[in-house]
Write a protein that holds these residues in place. Sequence first.
Motif, PDB file in Angstrom:
ATOM      1  N   LEU A 106       0.828  -1.203   0.000  1.00  0.00           N
ATOM      2  CA  LEU A 106       0.000   0.000   0.000  1.00  0.00           C
ATOM      3  C   LEU A 106       0.863   1.253   0.000  1.00  0.00           C
ATOM      4  N   ARG A 107       0.389   2.267  -0.676  1.00  0.00           N
ATOM      5  CA  ARG A 107       1.009   3.578  -0.531  1.00  0.00           C
ATOM      6  C   ARG A 107       0.766   4.092   0.887  1.00  0.00           C
ATOM      7  N   ASP A 108       1.635   4.963   1.335  1.00  0.00           N
ATOM      8  CA  ASP A 108       1.505   5.526   2.679  1.00  0.00           C
ATOM      9  C   ASP A 108       0.177   6.255   2.868  1.00  0.00           C
ATOM     10  N   ASP A 109      -0.327   6.891   1.802  1.00  0.00           N
ATOM     11  CA  ASP A 109      -1.573   7.641   1.944  1.00  0.00           C
ATOM     12  C   ASP A 109      -2.804   6.767   1.730  1.00  0.00           C
ATOM     13  N   GLY A 110      -2.597   5.482   1.453  1.00  0.00           N
ATOM     14  CA  GLY A 110      -3.705   4.552   1.330  1.00  0.00           C
ATOM     15  C   GLY A 110      -4.527   4.693   0.073  1.00  0.00           C
ATOM     16  N   THR A 111      -4.082   5.492  -0.884  1.00  0.00           N
ATOM     17  CA  THR A 111      -4.877   5.720  -2.087  1.00  0.00           C
ATOM     18  C   THR A 111      -4.738   4.614  -3.122  1.00  0.00           C
ATOM     19  N   ALA A 112      -3.729   3.770  -2.977  1.00  0.00           N
ATOM     20  CA  ALA A 112      -3.513   2.717  -3.971  1.00  0.00           C
ATOM     21  C   ALA A 112      -2.594   1.651  -3.413  1.00  0.00           C
ATOM     22  N   TRP A 113      -2.689   0.484  -4.041  1.00  0.00           N
ATOM     23  CA  TRP A 113      -1.790  -0.638  -3.767  1.00  0.00           C
ATOM     24  C   TRP A 113      -0.894  -0.787  -4.983  1.00  0.00           C
ATOM     25  N   VAL A 114       0.433  -0.777  -4.765  1.00  0.00           N
ATOM     26  CA  VAL A 114       1.403  -0.771  -5.862  1.00  0.00           C
ATOM     27  C   VAL A 114       2.004  -2.162  -6.042  1.00  0.00           C
ATOM     28  N   PRO A 115       1.825  -2.791  -7.202  1.00  0.00           N
ATOM     29  CA  PRO A 115       2.473  -4.082  -7.445  1.00  0.00           C
ATOM     30  C   PRO A 115       3.984  -3.974  -7.289  1.00  0.00           C
ATOM     31  N   GLY A 116       4.596  -5.029  -6.795  1.00  0.00           N
ATOM     32  CA  GLY A 116       6.037  -5.014  -6.560  1.00  0.00           C
ATOM     33  C   GLY A 116       6.869  -5.251  -7.798  1.00  0.00           C
ATOM     34  N   LYS A 117       6.223  -5.436  -8.957  1.00  0.00           N
ATOM     35  CA  LYS A 117       6.949  -5.613 -10.206  1.00  0.00           C
ATOM     36  C   LYS A 117       6.059  -5.155 -11.363  1.00  0.00           C
ATOM     37  N   THR A 118       6.688  -4.942 -12.514  1.00  0.00           N
ATOM     38  CA  THR A 118       5.933  -4.569 -13.713  1.00  0.00           C
ATOM     39  C   THR A 118       5.030  -5.735 -14.118  1.00  0.00           C
ATOM     40  N   LEU A 119       3.777  -5.437 -14.427  1.00  0.00           N
ATOM     41  CA  LEU A 119       2.855  -6.490 -14.837  1.00  0.00           C
ATOM     42  C   LEU A 119       3.197  -6.978 -16.247  1.00  0.00           C
ATOM     43  N   SER A 120       2.742  -8.177 -16.565  1.00  0.00           N
ATOM     44  CA  SER A 120       3.015  -8.772 -17.873  1.00  0.00           C
ATOM     45  C   SER A 120       2.027  -8.247 -18.915  1.00  0.00           C
ATOM     46  N   PRO A 121       2.452  -8.137 -20.181  1.00  0.00           N
ATOM     47  CA  PRO A 121       1.547  -7.645 -21.230  1.00  0.00           C
ATOM     48  C   PRO A 121       0.480  -8.673 -21.597  1.00  0.00           C
ATOM     49  N   LYS A 122      -0.684  -8.159 -21.994  1.00  0.00           N
ATOM     50  CA  LYS A 122      -1.810  -8.976 -22.452  1.00  0.00           C
ATOM     51  C   LYS A 122      -2.142 -10.095 -21.456  1.00  0.00           C
ATOM     52  N   GLN A 123      -2.180  -9.739 -20.199  1.00  0.00           N
ATOM     53  CA  GLN A 123      -2.455 -10.696 -19.132  1.00  0.00           C
ATOM     54  C   GLN A 123      -3.690 -10.247 -18.351  1.00  0.00           C
ATOM     55  N   LYS A 124      -4.538 -11.190 -17.976  1.00  0.00           N
ATOM     56  CA  LYS A 124      -5.699 -10.868 -17.161  1.00  0.00           C
ATOM     57  C   LYS A 124      -5.331 -11.016 -15.689  1.00  0.00           C
ATOM     58  N   TYR A 125      -5.665  -9.999 -14.905  1.00  0.00           N
ATOM     59  CA  TYR A 125      -5.370  -9.994 -13.479  1.00  0.00           C
ATOM     60  C   TYR A 125      -6.674  -9.813 -12.698  1.00  0.00           C
ATOM     61  N   SER A 126      -6.706 -10.394 -11.514  1.00  0.00           N
ATOM     62  CA  SER A 126      -7.846 -10.207 -10.613  1.00  0.00           C
ATOM     63  C   SER A 126      -7.335  -9.750  -9.260  1.00  0.00           C
ATOM     64  N   ALA A 127      -8.004  -8.771  -8.686  1.00  0.00           N
ATOM     65  CA  ALA A 127      -7.615  -8.223  -7.384  1.00  0.00           C
ATOM     66  C   ALA A 127      -8.746  -8.397  -6.385  1.00  0.00           C
ATOM     67  N   THR A 128      -8.374  -8.777  -5.164  1.00  0.00           N
ATOM     68  CA  THR A 128      -9.327  -8.902  -4.065  1.00  0.00           C
ATOM     69  C   THR A 128      -8.866  -7.996  -2.928  1.00  0.00           C
ATOM     70  N   VAL A 129      -9.757  -7.138  -2.472  1.00  0.00           N
ATOM     71  CA  VAL A 129      -9.425  -6.184  -1.417  1.00  0.00           C
ATOM     72  C   VAL A 129     -10.348  -6.409  -0.232  1.00  0.00           C
TER      73      VAL A 129
END
Length: 415
Positions: A106-129
């Motif tokens: 998470l960012r310190d201000d809580g506005t976003a969660w930052v992936p720890g690496k560059t995402l892969s191209p043309k890939q489907k991702y799912s996020a659960t919060v």
Amino acid sequence: MRRTLVAVVAMAVITPVALVACGKDGGKQGSSAWVATPSAGADPSAGTGTDKETESATVPVSLALTPATGKTGVPLSTEIGLKLAGGKVTEVTLKDEKGAVVPGKLRDDGTAWVPGKTLSPKQKYSATVVVTAGDGQTTTQTTSFTTMGKPGKKTGTGLYLFDDRTYGVAMPVVVEFSPGIKKADRAAVQRRMFVSTSPAQPGVWSWTPNGSQAYYRGPEFWKPGTTLAVRIAVGGLPTGGGRYGDRDRSATAKIGRSFEMKVDNASKKMTVMQDGKTIKTMPVSLGKKSTPSVSGVMVVMEKKEQTVFDTTDTDGADGYVTDIEFAQRITWSGQYLHSAPWSVGAQGRRNVSHGCVNVSPGNARWLFERTLIGDPITVKGTEEKLGYGDGWTPWDKPWAEFVKGSALPVPASLK
């Protein structure tokens, strides 16, 4: 007369740098690999998120996520945006289409969660919060999206910092961009440049006017023993003009003991201080009037025990080739601290160099054996002022001026 050094600064580079010794022409800012952080110096990717422990349990939880479900063509740098009220984020899980978990913070201000690496191209991702309300009740929300294809146009990046190295107390975090980042795009890029220090020390990013470099430093030199952890998370990040950052860059390095060199043209002497105490003084010869040394706060950028200064390319028939020992680069335009046995008689008395700081062979060896990349060298009283960006120059600006170069608001406590 200028000399071209047959060597390059040790760094992660985009392109090689022409090295010109003891002169003002032909130098350029070197290229390297980079990383990003918030303007106040905290590491957004290493943040802890918003902590709303005191919020009333009666406030209803409201959470909106981005990217929106079904979104396609998402940049490879995308973050999980969090618009939250009535609770705090207690868990974020991002998975690719094969079910592999992507690390992040998470960012310190809580506005976003930052992936720890560059995402892969043309890939489907799912996020659960998962959000936890004040009464302990949890709310779970999901989103899924598909990333864009591999970017065609890229911005080259570089970072002058390497893992497991020890640097001097004036070592700035230096990031380079090729081509440079335009003003309108710098804030977004700066938000992806993360720096953390241990022990904690304040710091701010500041851009050079053409946007080719960004420097990170604090109000004062780093404390000896500091650990610098840097991530320039610009891989796949839109950088303007249809370009995207080429890759993420990161490094964790140490700051060593305090070692400072101070040169006074009036006395023609260098005073060497370690941990605040004077440990040696030595005579110097600086640049003669036609090729003066520059005055300012510089940093040792490169060390070569043996090298060659070659001015034939720039000075033609007036040029020369000279073997040099114990050379330490302090500007891109070609000024060095080095051994000069031919000027020993002038050292401490008059200036005869082509802009370099000349010292005797014995003193040059003594310094070379003790300095680190990132040690500061301050020259004062010469006819010419150091140009900003001619080397690692962020310490040459007063703090109040330096912070004006940030593309993001600087906290009042740091102005």
